[in-house]
Write a protein that holds these residues in place. Structure first.
Motif, PDB file in Angstrom:
ATOM      1  N   TYR A  90       0.846  -1.182   0.000  1.00 24.71           N
ATOM      2  CA  TYR A  90       0.000   0.000   0.000  1.00 24.71           C
ATOM      3  C   TYR A  90       0.881   1.231   0.000  1.00 24.71           C
ATOM      4  O   TYR A  90       1.978   1.238   0.543  1.00 24.71           O
ATOM      5  N   LYS A  91       0.326   2.289  -0.573  1.00 28.34           N
ATOM      6  CA  LYS A  91       1.018   3.572  -0.641  1.00 28.34           C
ATOM      7  C   LYS A  91       0.181   4.612   0.081  1.00 28.34           C
ATOM      8  O   LYS A  91      -1.044   4.663  -0.095  1.00 28.34           O
ATOM      9  N   GLN A  92       0.831   5.410   0.918  1.00 26.45           N
ATOM     10  CA  GLN A  92       0.130   6.473   1.628  1.00 26.45           C
ATOM     11  C   GLN A  92       0.854   7.786   1.367  1.00 26.45           C
ATOM     12  O   GLN A  92       1.822   8.128   2.032  1.00 26.45           O
ATOM     13  N   PRO A  93       0.372   8.561   0.394  1.00 32.70           N
ATOM     14  CA  PRO A  93       1.006   9.853   0.086  1.00 32.70           C
ATOM     15  C   PRO A  93       0.780  10.833   1.229  1.00 32.70           C
ATOM     16  O   PRO A  93      -0.031  10.568   2.123  1.00 32.70           O
ATOM     17  N   PRO A  94       1.439  11.970   1.172  1.00 37.34           N
ATOM     18  CA  PRO A  94       1.269  12.975   2.236  1.00 37.34           C
ATOM     19  C   PRO A  94      -0.186  13.364   2.467  1.00 37.34           C
ATOM     20  O   PRO A  94      -0.525  13.799   3.538  1.00 37.34           O
ATOM     21  N   SER A  95      -1.057  13.222   1.508  1.00 37.28           N
ATOM     22  CA  SER A  95      -2.475  13.548   1.685  1.00 37.28           C
ATOM     23  C   SER A  95      -3.184  12.532   2.569  1.00 37.28           C
ATOM     24  O   SER A  95      -4.330  12.721   2.940  1.00 37.28           O
ATOM     25  N   ARG A  96      -2.504  11.413   2.881  1.00 38.21           N
ATOM     26  CA  ARG A  96      -2.986  10.408   3.811  1.00 38.21           C
ATOM     27  C   ARG A  96      -3.943   9.367   3.265  1.00 38.21           C
ATOM     28  O   ARG A  96      -4.361   8.515   3.986  1.00 38.21           O
ATOM     29  N   GLN A  97      -4.369   9.439   2.017  1.00 36.50           N
ATOM     30  CA  GLN A  97      -5.276   8.427   1.484  1.00 36.50           C
ATOM     31  C   GLN A  97      -4.469   7.177   1.155  1.00 36.50           C
ATOM     32  O   GLN A  97      -3.573   7.207   0.317  1.00 36.50           O
ATOM     33  N   MET A  98      -4.769   6.095   1.826  1.00 33.36           N
ATOM     34  CA  MET A  98      -4.079   4.828   1.607  1.00 33.36           C
ATOM     35  C   MET A  98      -4.567   4.213   0.300  1.00 33.36           C
ATOM     36  O   MET A  98      -5.767   4.086   0.063  1.00 33.36           O
ATOM     37  N   ILE A  99      -3.629   3.811  -0.546  1.00 28.22           N
ATOM     38  CA  ILE A  99      -3.974   3.279  -1.866  1.00 28.22           C
ATOM     39  C   ILE A  99      -3.286   1.936  -2.054  1.00 28.22           C
ATOM     40  O   ILE A  99      -2.102   1.790  -1.767  1.00 28.22           O
ATOM     41  N   LEU A 100      -4.033   0.960  -2.542  1.00 29.04           N
ATOM     42  CA  LEU A 100      -3.442  -0.337  -2.855  1.00 29.04           C
ATOM     43  C   LEU A 100      -2.583  -0.206  -4.104  1.00 29.04           C
ATOM     44  O   LEU A 100      -3.043   0.262  -5.141  1.00 29.04           O
ATOM     45  N   VAL A 101      -1.336  -0.622  -3.994  1.00 31.95           N
ATOM     46  CA  VAL A 101      -0.407  -0.567  -5.125  1.00 31.95           C
ATOM     47  C   VAL A 101      -0.417  -1.876  -5.892  1.00 31.95           C
ATOM     48  O   VAL A 101      -0.548  -1.907  -7.116  1.00 31.95           O
TER      49      VAL A 101
END
Lengths: 116, 114
Positions: free
Chosen positions: A37-48
């Protein structure tokens, strides 16, 4: 108990280069899923990307690919042609594929900085 | 299709108070999971709900509770807040309980306990 270990708290890479993030896990089961998973500075966790343990072929999603070594219990993520938007926290996670204990178990994450 | 929404986004509470966080899953998703994220402990699983029933629970004290409504919206409640409860609380939804490999996360609620 199942554990997920990410040994690299922080990493950096130059734009357009390739970087590999490490993940190891511990389990006695044979049927499970692995995730990045990726969590950019905006905080939305995204499945990679995800990998089913029963599949020998390594999963690939565009610039993201994994190196799944089941016997070694290793699940590394390779990011090719790194882009500034790849800057984020990356989490490795594990989940059994059967029974009621289907919760995700997470590593502590790797902070990746892509530099221009 | 709208994503997972969480309200409020930010919250400041005082030790000893209680708090309720809300999560609206993606339309059609019936499974909702909650996670606590802190810098030191990373992401810790709180609980999972499916069709208004708690299907799985993490290792948190009884001060942490949750529920799910018939429209799949979920709330979590923390009573008698402690300083250590300061964290980002993430909600994730999936179509069904056996399809957690397709979890979609909300933006989180940042709770600060003073």
């Amino acid at each position: 108990a199942q554990t997920v270990t990410q040994s690299q708290p922080e990493m950096s890479v130059q734009e357009a280069e390739t970087v590999t993030l490490s993940c190891t896990y511990d389990t006695s089961e044979s049927n499970y899923y692995l995730f990045w998973y990726k969590q950019p500075p905006s905080r939305q966790m995204i499945l990679v990307i995800r990998q089913e343990a029963y599949k020998q072929q390594n999963a690939t999603e565009n610039r993201f690919s994994v190196n799944f070594q089941k016997a070694a219990k290793s699940f590394s993520l390779k990011i090719s042609d790194s882009q500034l938007g790849d800057t984020a926290m990356y989490f490795c996670a594990f989940r059994y594929n059967a029974g009621n204990n289907r919760k995700l178990i997470w590593g502590l994450g790797t902070s990746l900085a892509v530099n221009p | 299709k709208a994503g997972v929404t969480q309200t409020p986004r930010y919250l400041i509470k005082t030790r000893g108070q209680q708090v309720t966080l809300s999560c609206s899953p993606i339309s059609g998703h019936r499974s909702v999971s909650w996670y606590q994220q802190t810098p030191g402990q990373g992401l810790q699983f709180l609980f999972e709900y499916f069709s208004e029933t708690q299907r799985n629970k993490g290792n948190f004290p009884g001060r942490f509770s949750g529920r799910q409504f018939s429209n799949s919206r979920s709330e979590m409640n923390v009573s008698t807040l402690e300083l250590g409860d300061s964290a980002l609380y993430l909600c994730a939804s999936s179509l069904a309980a056996d399809r957690l490999y397709e979890q979609y996360f909300g933006p989180g609620t940042r709770l600060t306990v003073t």
